[in-house]
Design a protein around this motif. Structure first.
Motif, PDB file in Angstrom:
ATOM      1  N   GLY A 114       0.773  -1.239   0.000  1.00  0.00           N
ATOM      2  CA  GLY A 114       0.000   0.000   0.000  1.00  0.00           C
ATOM      3  C   GLY A 114       0.804   1.289   0.000  1.00  0.00           C
ATOM      4  O   GLY A 114       0.498   2.224  -0.757  1.00  0.00           O
ATOM      5  N   THR A 115       1.867   1.349   0.831  1.00  0.00           N
ATOM      6  CA  THR A 115       2.637   2.599   0.875  1.00  0.00           C
ATOM      7  C   THR A 115       3.426   2.799  -0.426  1.00  0.00           C
ATOM      8  O   THR A 115       3.739   3.927  -0.791  1.00  0.00           O
ATOM      9  CB  THR A 115       3.635   2.617   2.057  1.00  0.00           C
ATOM     10  OG1 THR A 115       4.163   1.315   2.196  1.00  0.00           O
ATOM     11  CG2 THR A 115       2.982   3.038   3.340  1.00  0.00           C
ATOM     12  N   SER A 116       3.713   1.705  -1.117  1.00  0.00           N
ATOM     13  CA  SER A 116       4.496   1.784  -2.354  1.00  0.00           C
ATOM     14  C   SER A 116       3.667   2.307  -3.528  1.00  0.00           C
ATOM     15  O   SER A 116       4.215   2.715  -4.541  1.00  0.00           O
ATOM     16  CB  SER A 116       5.061   0.401  -2.702  1.00  0.00           C
ATOM     17  OG  SER A 116       5.711  -0.149  -1.595  1.00  0.00           O
TER      18      SER A 116
ATOM     19  N   HIS B  27      10.503   1.361 -12.060  1.00  0.00           N
ATOM     20  CA  HIS B  27      11.266   0.186 -11.625  1.00  0.00           C
ATOM     21  C   HIS B  27      10.798  -1.076 -12.358  1.00  0.00           C
ATOM     22  O   HIS B  27      11.617  -1.913 -12.750  1.00  0.00           O
ATOM     23  CB  HIS B  27      11.130   0.008 -10.107  1.00  0.00           C
ATOM     24  CG  HIS B  27      12.001  -1.085  -9.569  1.00  0.00           C
ATOM     25  ND1 HIS B  27      13.382  -1.010  -9.575  1.00  0.00           N
ATOM     26  CD2 HIS B  27      11.693  -2.293  -9.046  1.00  0.00           C
ATOM     27  CE1 HIS B  27      13.881  -2.121  -9.068  1.00  0.00           C
ATOM     28  NE2 HIS B  27      12.872  -2.919  -8.735  1.00  0.00           N
ATOM     29  N   ILE B  28       9.496  -1.183 -12.550  1.00  0.00           N
ATOM     30  CA  ILE B  28       8.955  -2.336 -13.299  1.00  0.00           C
ATOM     31  C   ILE B  28       9.529  -2.306 -14.728  1.00  0.00           C
ATOM     32  O   ILE B  28      10.000  -3.322 -15.250  1.00  0.00           O
ATOM     33  CB  ILE B  28       7.406  -2.268 -13.339  1.00  0.00           C
ATOM     34  CG1 ILE B  28       6.818  -2.424 -11.928  1.00  0.00           C
ATOM     35  CG2 ILE B  28       6.836  -3.329 -14.277  1.00  0.00           C
ATOM     36  CD1 ILE B  28       5.330  -2.096 -11.823  1.00  0.00           C
TER      37      ILE B  28
ATOM     38  N   ILE C 108       8.841  -8.955  -2.935  1.00  0.00           N
ATOM     39  CA  ILE C 108       7.810  -8.246  -2.173  1.00  0.00           C
ATOM     40  C   ILE C 108       8.373  -6.877  -1.810  1.00  0.00           C
ATOM     41  O   ILE C 108       9.294  -6.774  -0.986  1.00  0.00           O
ATOM     42  CB  ILE C 108       7.454  -9.018  -0.867  1.00  0.00           C
ATOM     43  CG1 ILE C 108       7.028 -10.460  -1.161  1.00  0.00           C
ATOM     44  CG2 ILE C 108       6.417  -8.254  -0.038  1.00  0.00           C
ATOM     45  CD1 ILE C 108       5.630 -10.648  -1.658  1.00  0.00           C
ATOM     46  N   TYR C 109       7.866  -5.839  -2.444  1.00  0.00           N
ATOM     47  CA  TYR C 109       8.345  -4.474  -2.178  1.00  0.00           C
ATOM     48  C   TYR C 109       7.472  -3.832  -1.107  1.00  0.00           C
ATOM     49  O   TYR C 109       6.240  -3.817  -1.217  1.00  0.00           O
ATOM     50  CB  TYR C 109       8.297  -3.640  -3.457  1.00  0.00           C
ATOM     51  CG  TYR C 109       9.348  -4.053  -4.454  1.00  0.00           C
ATOM     52  CD1 TYR C 109      10.593  -3.445  -4.468  1.00  0.00           C
ATOM     53  CD2 TYR C 109       9.100  -5.069  -5.373  1.00  0.00           C
ATOM     54  CE1 TYR C 109      11.568  -3.829  -5.374  1.00  0.00           C
ATOM     55  CE2 TYR C 109      10.067  -5.462  -6.283  1.00  0.00           C
ATOM     56  CZ  TYR C 109      11.309  -4.838  -6.275  1.00  0.00           C
ATOM     57  OH  TYR C 109      12.273  -5.229  -7.175  1.00  0.00           O
ATOM     58  N   THR C 110       8.127  -3.300  -0.071  1.00  0.00           N
ATOM     59  CA  THR C 110       7.368  -2.734   1.032  1.00  0.00           C
ATOM     60  C   THR C 110       8.024  -1.443   1.533  1.00  0.00           C
ATOM     61  O   THR C 110       8.832  -0.840   0.823  1.00  0.00           O
ATOM     62  CB  THR C 110       7.175  -3.815   2.131  1.00  0.00           C
ATOM     63  OG1 THR C 110       6.361  -3.284   3.155  1.00  0.00           O
ATOM     64  CG2 THR C 110       8.501  -4.299   2.705  1.00  0.00           C
ATOM     65  N   ASP C 111       7.670  -1.025   2.761  1.00  0.00           N
ATOM     66  CA  ASP C 111       8.165   0.269   3.247  1.00  0.00           C
ATOM     67  C   ASP C 111       9.336   0.141   4.211  1.00  0.00           C
ATOM     68  O   ASP C 111       9.725   1.111   4.849  1.00  0.00           O
ATOM     69  CB  ASP C 111       7.016   1.070   3.893  1.00  0.00           C
ATOM     70  CG  ASP C 111       6.341   0.315   5.016  1.00  0.00           C
ATOM     71  OD1 ASP C 111       6.781  -0.813   5.332  1.00  0.00           O
ATOM     72  OD2 ASP C 111       5.369   0.840   5.585  1.00  0.00           O
ATOM     73  N   VAL C 112       9.889  -1.067   4.365  1.00  0.00           N
ATOM     74  CA  VAL C 112      11.118  -1.241   5.151  1.00  0.00           C
ATOM     75  C   VAL C 112      12.116  -2.002   4.273  1.00  0.00           C
ATOM     76  O   VAL C 112      11.737  -2.559   3.244  1.00  0.00           O
ATOM     77  CB  VAL C 112      10.854  -2.022   6.485  1.00  0.00           C
ATOM     78  CG1 VAL C 112      10.123  -1.143   7.476  1.00  0.00           C
ATOM     79  CG2 VAL C 112      10.098  -3.315   6.236  1.00  0.00           C
ATOM     80  N   ASN C 113      13.395  -2.031   4.686  1.00  0.00           N
ATOM     81  CA  ASN C 113      14.433  -2.548   3.794  1.00  0.00           C
ATOM     82  C   ASN C 113      14.536  -4.068   3.728  1.00  0.00           C
ATOM     83  O   ASN C 113      15.406  -4.604   3.063  1.00  0.00           O
ATOM     84  CB  ASN C 113      15.793  -1.989   4.214  1.00  0.00           C
ATOM     85  CG  ASN C 113      15.912  -0.521   3.835  1.00  0.00           C
ATOM     86  OD1 ASN C 113      15.072  -0.002   3.102  1.00  0.00           O
ATOM     87  ND2 ASN C 113      16.932   0.143   4.338  1.00  0.00           N
TER      88      ASN C 113
ATOM     89  N   PHE D  92      11.293   2.005  -1.780  1.00  0.00           N
ATOM     90  CA  PHE D  92      11.753   3.392  -1.716  1.00  0.00           C
ATOM     91  C   PHE D  92      13.193   3.521  -2.193  1.00  0.00           C
ATOM     92  O   PHE D  92      13.570   4.517  -2.770  1.00  0.00           O
ATOM     93  CB  PHE D  92      11.599   3.945  -0.293  1.00  0.00           C
ATOM     94  CG  PHE D  92      10.140   4.082   0.072  1.00  0.00           C
ATOM     95  CD1 PHE D  92       9.480   5.286  -0.117  1.00  0.00           C
ATOM     96  CD2 PHE D  92       9.422   3.014   0.570  1.00  0.00           C
ATOM     97  CE1 PHE D  92       8.125   5.419   0.190  1.00  0.00           C
ATOM     98  CE2 PHE D  92       8.069   3.127   0.878  1.00  0.00           C
ATOM     99  CZ  PHE D  92       7.420   4.336   0.689  1.00  0.00           C
ATOM    100  N   ASN D  93      14.018   2.457  -1.934  1.00  0.00           N
ATOM    101  CA  ASN D  93      15.400   2.563  -2.401  1.00  0.00           C
ATOM    102  C   ASN D  93      15.829   1.367  -3.256  1.00  0.00           C
ATOM    103  O   ASN D  93      16.914   1.361  -3.794  1.00  0.00           O
ATOM    104  CB  ASN D  93      16.360   2.721  -1.208  1.00  0.00           C
ATOM    105  CG  ASN D  93      16.217   1.581  -0.224  1.00  0.00           C
ATOM    106  OD1 ASN D  93      15.895   0.450  -0.615  1.00  0.00           O
ATOM    107  ND2 ASN D  93      16.442   1.839   1.053  1.00  0.00           N
ATOM    108  N   MET D  94      14.956   0.364  -3.394  1.00  0.00           N
ATOM    109  CA  MET D  94      15.190  -0.802  -4.260  1.00  0.00           C
ATOM    110  C   MET D  94      16.479  -1.571  -3.912  1.00  0.00           C
ATOM    111  O   MET D  94      16.991  -2.327  -4.724  1.00  0.00           O
ATOM    112  CB  MET D  94      15.236  -0.412  -5.755  1.00  0.00           C
ATOM    113  CG  MET D  94      14.066   0.441  -6.216  1.00  0.00           C
ATOM    114  SD  MET D  94      12.494  -0.450  -6.163  1.00  0.00           S
ATOM    115  CE  MET D  94      11.345   0.822  -6.716  1.00  0.00           C
ATOM    116  N   GLU D  95      17.024  -1.337  -2.698  1.00  0.00           N
ATOM    117  CA  GLU D  95      18.255  -2.055  -2.333  1.00  0.00           C
ATOM    118  C   GLU D  95      17.967  -3.530  -2.047  1.00  0.00           C
ATOM    119  O   GLU D  95      16.824  -3.907  -1.847  1.00  0.00           O
ATOM    120  CB  GLU D  95      18.864  -1.409  -1.083  1.00  0.00           C
ATOM    121  CG  GLU D  95      19.636  -0.155  -1.416  1.00  0.00           C
ATOM    122  CD  GLU D  95      20.021   0.622  -0.169  1.00  0.00           C
ATOM    123  OE1 GLU D  95      19.940   0.064   0.942  1.00  0.00           O
ATOM    124  OE2 GLU D  95      20.402   1.797  -0.326  1.00  0.00           O
ATOM    125  N   GLU D  96      19.055  -4.328  -1.993  1.00  0.00           N
ATOM    126  CA  GLU D  96      18.898  -5.739  -1.648  1.00  0.00           C
ATOM    127  C   GLU D  96      18.244  -5.849  -0.282  1.00  0.00           C
ATOM    128  O   GLU D  96      18.628  -5.146   0.655  1.00  0.00           O
ATOM    129  CB  GLU D  96      20.279  -6.416  -1.555  1.00  0.00           C
ATOM    130  CG  GLU D  96      20.993  -6.563  -2.868  1.00  0.00           C
ATOM    131  CD  GLU D  96      20.350  -7.616  -3.749  1.00  0.00           C
ATOM    132  OE1 GLU D  96      20.258  -8.777  -3.318  1.00  0.00           O
ATOM    133  OE2 GLU D  96      19.916  -7.252  -4.868  1.00  0.00           O
TER     134      GLU D  96
END
Ligand code: ADP
Ligand code: ASP
Ligand code: MG
Length: 411
Positions: free
Chosen positions: A10-12, A25-26, A171-176, A232-236
């Motif tokens: 949701g936040t993404s 990014h997609i 799974i992209y979310t709001d934490v790393n 938010f940063n797409m990091e590993e």
């Protein structure tokens, strides 16, 4: 070249600007030659708002109608994402749950995916379309729309990844990534590079909402590698995989707390065969899941039965318990709505002793009283008063040596 499922929470996708960033990014993933299937949640707060609106009309909206209502949140985001990608000159097609043939049982608002007929998805992938699927929703045998329980888009994503044999489910979310504890509660929480399916199953079941538990069950059953990371940063981020030799063998790898439970005690129930069934059968018949149970035997042929249920089931469970207590001549029913369950988890616990004693003495040092205890091979849970939940989480995190090293960990 790989087949990748990407799920954005949701936040993404909280507004058109975020949708644009995610679309880029997609597109980047697609441009590398990968096939991409995207699963989306509703915009942050939308599902809560829809629920609130229904509750402004009645406390008990029909679950079938709630499914129709709540599924609209995801319908909005998939359409906007497809429009965004098409405007960037990619060919994207949105699919709602029924169009993607995500078949569920008929358990409204908490449906389970039974099967996915992936023909349409595969046909689109073959044409090199970017497929955008609404998470959290499916269709049952009577063609009614169903939803999969809160946080259910994770499960949609992993189930779709399994159905199309994807190489990876991101799974992209709001934490790393997945941390040793909720990073929003424990600032010293450390990001894990990898976590085993079994440990994640325990953490999800104990309140770590970063992945819905059913998504982890699917991932383990169908051996889908899951990568939890930040949009938010797409990091590993963190890989959820089979237990392996390289994993840190800490006795405890995570601490969770769950404030969604409540406690009920039936005092002085007869201590004889069949009485526990008489207490728990009516609860089960009412669809109430009982979590922890403890029985204290008294010398007088009587016993006290204490158990916990989800807080949302509390009122219903108390009313059933009052009826049962009368029938069984129990002396009274005690209740506590504001409890919390703190748990320590870790596969290393199988081979380390002393975890329980360390947990209990750490809580004792803070004067936190333990009301109930339960254990599994890789978990110990204690029920405590809700007001101590966050303190307990932090002191246990420190006691088990999980605090991040300030110099080494930048997160
Ligand atoms: P999304 O909307 O992307 O699905 P959620 O809110 O469902 O996101 O899940 C992400 C949240 O999970 C984080 O913001 C964090 O507060 C919470 N969380 C709880 N436990 C953990 C944990 N051990 N590691 C990472 N996040 C956690
Ligand atoms: N939108 C749904 C929810 O808020 C599903 C999800 O986000 O996973 O629970
Ligand atoms: Mg979620």
């Amino acid at each position: 070249m790989a087949l990748i499922v990407q799920k954005y929470g949701g936040t993404s996708v909280a507004d058109v600007n975020r949708i644009k960033n995610v679309a880029k990014h997609i597109a980047k993933t697609y441009d590398k030659g990968n096939d991409v299937v995207v699963v989306l949640s509703a915009m942050a707060g939308v599902t809560d708002n829809l629920l609130k609106q229904a509750n402004e009309i009645t406390n008990i909206p029909e679950k079938r109608e709630l499914d129709v209502l709540l599924s609209t949140g995801e319908q909005t985001t998939v359409a906007l994402m497809a429009i965004m990608l098409n405007s960037m000159n990619y060919t994207a097609k949105s699919l709602l749950g029924f169009q993607a043939e995500i078949i569920t049982n008929r358990d409204s608002c908490n449906a389970r995916i039974k099967n996915i007929n992936a023909d349409r998805i595969n046909e689109f992938i073959k044409k090199r379309y970017i497929v955008i699927i609404a998470g959290f929703q499916g269709i049952d045998i009577k063609k009614d729309i169903t939803t999969l329980g809160r946080g259910g888009s994770d499960t949609s994503a992993v189930a779709i990844a399994a159905a199309i044999n994807a190489d990876m489910c991101e799974i992209y979310t709001d934490v790393n990534g997945i941390y040793t504890a909720d990073p929003n509660i424990c600032e010293k929480a450390r990001k894990l590079d990898e976590i085993s399916y079994d440990e994640m199953l325990e953490m999800s079941s104990l309140g770590a909402k970063v992945l819905q538990i059913r998504s982890v069950e699917f991932a383990k059953k169908y051996q889908v590698p899951v990568h939890v990371r930040s949009s938010f940063n797409m990091e590993e981020g963190t890989l959820v995989v089979n237990e392996n030799q390289n994993m840190e063998k800490l006795s405890v790898s995570g601490i969770t707390c769950n404030k969604n439970e409540a406690r009920i005690t039936l005092k002085k129930v007869p201590d004889a065969p069949g009485f526990a069934a008489k207490v728990f059968t009516p609860l089960a018949d009412a669809g109430i899941l009982v979590d922890m149970i403890i029985q204290n035997t008294r010398s007088s042929g009587k016993t006290d039965l204490t158990f916990t249920v989800a807080r949302s089931d509390f009122e219903k469970a108390v009313s059933i318990s009052n009826t049962v207590a009368k029938e069984l001549n129990a002396s009274e029913v005690l209740t506590a709505k504001h409890i919390a369950k703190v748990s320590v988890t870790g596969v290393g616990m199988k081979s380390h002793s002393g975890v329980a004693s360390k947990m209990f003495s750490t809580l004792a040092k803070e004067n936190i009283n333990i009301r109930l205890i339960s254990t599994s091979e890789i978990r110990i849970s204690c029920v405590i008063e809700e007001k101590y939940a966050e303190l307990a989480l932090r002191v246990l995190h420190t006691a088990f040596g999980l605090d991040k090293d300030k110099d080494k960990d930048a997160d």
